[in-house]
Motif scaffolding. Structure first.
Motif: not given
Length: 143
Positions: A28-32, A38-43
Motif C-alpha cells: 500500500a505504501l509503494l505507490p506513495s 518522482k517529486m523529489v526528482g522533479n525538484h
C-alpha cells in the motif's frame, strides 16, 4: 510429559496472517513512495536547470543583462522582447516538464547592483509528474 516439536496449526496461521498483513502494508505504501521519489526528482531537475540559468546570467555579467545580449548568447528565447524574458525554447523545458514556463527578470537594485530572478513553473498530472514552482534570486554586481 513429552511435547511435540512441530508447530500447531494455529501458530502457522498466525504467522501467515502476520506476514500477509505486513506485505499488504508495504504494498500500500509503494505507490506513495514512487510518487514522492518522482517529486523529489522533479525538484532536483528544476534546481539544476535554474542554477544553470543563474550561472549563465553571472557569466554574461552586469553590463550585458539586456534582451539583445541575452538572446544573442542563447540564454533567453527570442520572444517576448520585454521582461519577464522566457527560456522555454532555448532550454527545451517542455521536453523535461509538461506545461513548463521559465522566466527571467532583471531589475536595478543600485547603480552597481542588479537583481536577477529566475522562475520555473511546471504543471502535470498529480499521478505522473506533479506540479511545481521554484524561484531563485541572485545579485550581479558591476566590477
Amino acid at each position: 510429559m513429552k511435547l511435540n516439536s512441530g508447530f500447531l496449526l494455529v501458530e502457522a496461521l498466525v504467522a501467515i496472517f502476520i506476514v500477509a498483513a505486513t506485505a499488504a502494508v508495504l504494498l500500500a505504501l509503494l505507490p506513495s513512495a514512487a510518487q514522492t521519489g518522482k517529486m523529489v526528482g522533479n525538484h532536483q531537475q528544476a534546481s539544476s536547470l535554474i542554477q544553470h540559468k543563474v550561472d549563465q546570467m553571472r557569466g554574461v555579467g552586469y553590463g550585458r543583462l539586456t534582451y539583445t545580449e541575452l538572446s544573442d548568447a542563447s540564454i533567453i528565447d527570442l520572444a517576448p522582447t520585454t521582461q519577464p524574458f522566457r527560456f522555454n525554447t532555448v532550454d527545451g523545458l517542455n521536453s523535461i516538464f509538461p506545461g513548463a514556463t521559465g522566466t527571467i527578470t532583471v531589475a536595478d537594485e543600485s547603480a552597481t547592483l542588479r537583481r536577477v530572478t529566475v522562475n520555473l513553473v511546471w504543471t502535470g498530472s498529480a499521478r505522473r509528474q506533479g506540479n511545481g514552482n521554484m524561484t531563485i534570486t541572485v545579485f550581479v554586481a558591476k566590477i
